[in-house]
Design a protein around this motif. Structure first.
Motif, mmCIF file in Angstrom:
data_model
loop_
_atom_site.group_PDB
_atom_site.id
_atom_site.type_symbol
_atom_site.label_atom_id
_atom_site.label_comp_id
_atom_site.label_asym_id
_atom_site.label_seq_id
_atom_site.Cartn_x
_atom_site.Cartn_y
_atom_site.Cartn_z
ATOM 1 N N ALA A 72 0.825 -1.209 0.000
ATOM 2 C CA ALA A 72 0.000 0.000 0.000
ATOM 3 C C ALA A 72 0.860 1.260 0.000
ATOM 4 O O ALA A 72 0.562 2.236 -0.713
ATOM 5 N N PHE A 73 1.919 1.260 0.793
ATOM 6 C CA PHE A 73 2.786 2.435 0.856
ATOM 7 C C PHE A 73 3.498 2.662 -0.473
ATOM 8 O O PHE A 73 3.587 3.795 -0.964
ATOM 9 N N GLN A 74 3.990 1.596 -1.076
ATOM 10 C CA GLN A 74 4.682 1.725 -2.355
ATOM 11 C C GLN A 74 3.745 2.205 -3.466
ATOM 12 O O GLN A 74 4.178 2.843 -4.418
ATOM 13 N N LYS A 75 2.448 1.921 -3.326
ATOM 14 C CA LYS A 75 1.481 2.376 -4.326
ATOM 15 C C LYS A 75 1.439 3.902 -4.404
ATOM 16 O O LYS A 75 1.108 4.471 -5.460
ATOM 17 N N LEU A 76 1.785 4.591 -3.335
ATOM 18 C CA LEU A 76 1.765 6.048 -3.316
ATOM 19 C C LEU A 76 2.746 6.657 -4.321
ATOM 20 O O LEU A 76 2.646 7.839 -4.660
ATOM 21 N N PHE A 77 3.691 5.853 -4.809
ATOM 22 C CA PHE A 77 4.710 6.350 -5.730
ATOM 23 C C PHE A 77 4.482 5.865 -7.160
ATOM 24 O O PHE A 77 5.373 5.948 -8.002
ATOM 25 N N ILE A 78 3.271 5.378 -7.437
ATOM 26 C CA ILE A 78 2.934 4.832 -8.760
ATOM 27 C C ILE A 78 1.792 5.640 -9.356
ATOM 28 O O ILE A 78 0.748 5.822 -8.725
ATOM 29 N N ASN A 79 1.963 6.108 -10.565
ATOM 30 C CA ASN A 79 0.959 6.959 -11.210
ATOM 31 C C ASN A 79 -0.063 6.113 -11.964
ATOM 32 O O ASN A 79 -0.083 6.072 -13.198
ATOM 33 N N SER A 80 -0.888 5.424 -11.218
ATOM 34 C CA SER A 80 -1.997 4.650 -11.775
ATOM 35 C C SER A 80 -2.945 4.336 -10.638
ATOM 36 O O SER A 80 -2.647 4.624 -9.474
ATOM 37 N N ASP A 81 -4.085 3.738 -10.945
ATOM 38 C CA ASP A 81 -5.034 3.393 -9.894
ATOM 39 C C ASP A 81 -4.655 2.104 -9.183
ATOM 40 O O ASP A 81 -5.027 1.896 -8.029
#
Length: 347
Positions: A322-331
């Protein structure tokens, strides 16, 4: 933790149920107007979960409703390339739901505008779907509180599908994601969600969502201290009450994300079989996209439970994902299991 899945001797597909949405993401400065370019993303909370699970090699089916047109066909081909089983998608209605979210903003306030009335999914009615066919080979069913927030009709469909899944002894999970702009049909979440949560084995959300949706109050002004220990104490109390009130529930997860002075902190907790676990507290002052972080955590929970991982292990994985998702430009996340395992930090 294996008791959550002990009902299923052999794991089959995970079915994610929800509305596919197109997210349009204008920037705050209005450059999209000058450039005649409006970035878009394919999403929806449950599709984000399905995308992550398929990426992590868990067989996953996605149910939604789409209009029968070329746009839907292109989207479905895109999902098929991600190894998501799209065989149960229902084709009906006239439109796909849309929402606008200003780039970099949360799903709240004026940054969020919904345009999803009378979508193909919103027009679903009880009695339209043969759930026996849809549930063929399914051992896990996932939905979110976004679906029953759409309308009473959508809430009735949710109740119908939950009853059908429960009758087949399928493990059921729910994300209590609260969207205030959707609950506009005269019913409070707390008058709808309890009858749905009673069917759930796994409940994910946060202490404030539990208050809004399940009438489990957050005691006192816990923001006064701002201490992790205070929030976790409240999460433990809320989790115990959920498992007491909803006896089918065997695991309750809570997420905490705070944005303070341009610093984002993120940590989580898990309560299961009478034991309470919490994660490392991640911090950053730079992010790319806030959308889908909670969905990624939910996918991480399902991934760990599906594989019967130990509670602390699965919580650490889900939190890092979840934390790493904050650095990904997609849903949805694009990180593999190996990527996430390398990113895990421990207390």
């Amino acid at each position: 933790m294996s008791s959550v899945l002990s009902k299923n001797h052999k794991q089959g597909e995970v079915l994610c149920f929800g509305e596919l949405l197109l997210r349009l993401s204008p920037d705050e400065e209005g450059r999209w107007l000058n450039n005649n370019s409006l970035p878009f993303f394919i999403g929806g909370a449950e599709l984000n979960v399905a995308t992550a699970l398929s990426l992590w090699d868990i067989p996953c089916k996605y149910f939604t409703a789409l209009p029968q047109n070329n746009l839907s066909a292109e989207i479905v081909r895109h999902l098929n390339k991600k190894n998501i089983d799209i065989s149960s998608i229902l084709y009906q209605g006239n439109r796909i739901g849309i929402y606008f979210l200003t780039k970099g903003k949360d799903l709240k306030n004026d940054a969020l505008i919904y345009d999803r009335a009378n979508s193909a999914f919103a027009d679903l009615k009880p009695g339209m779907i043969n759930w026996d066919e849809i549930f063929e080979g399914i051992t896990w069913f996932h939905f979110s509180a976004i679906c029953p927030a759409i309308s009473q009709q959508a809430a009735d469909v949710c109740l119908e599908v939950l009853k059908a899944a429960s009758a087949k002894n399928i493990t059921i999970s729910v994300d209590l994601n609260y969207r205030s702009k959707l609950w506009q049909y005269g019913k409070k979440p707390s008058s709808i969600m309890p009858q749905l949560v009673q069917y759930c084995d796994v409940v994910m959300g946060n202490i404030w969502a539990a208050e809004f949706m399940l009438d489990i109050p957050v005691l006192g002004d816990i923001h006064e201290t701002g201490q992790k220990s205070t929030y976790l104490k409240e999460a433990l109390s809320t989790s115990k009450q959920i498992t007491r009130l909803y006896t089918k529930c065997k695991a309750v997860a809570n997420t905490f994300r705070f944005d303070t002075d341009n610093l984002i902190s993120y940590y989580t907790s898990l309560y299961t079989e009478g034991d309470f676990y919490n994660s490392y507290e991640y911090k950053t002052n730079k992010i790319v996209c806030k959308v889908g972080s909670g969905d990624c955590f939910m996918a991480g929970l399902i991934y760990g439970l599906y594989h019967n991982h130990q509670p602390q292990e699965l919580l650490d994985f889900a939190t890092a994902a979840a934390f790493q998702k904050l650095f990904i430009n997609s849903d949805a996340t694009t990180q593999t299991v190996e990527d996430i395992n390398k990113a895990i930090k421990y207390e």
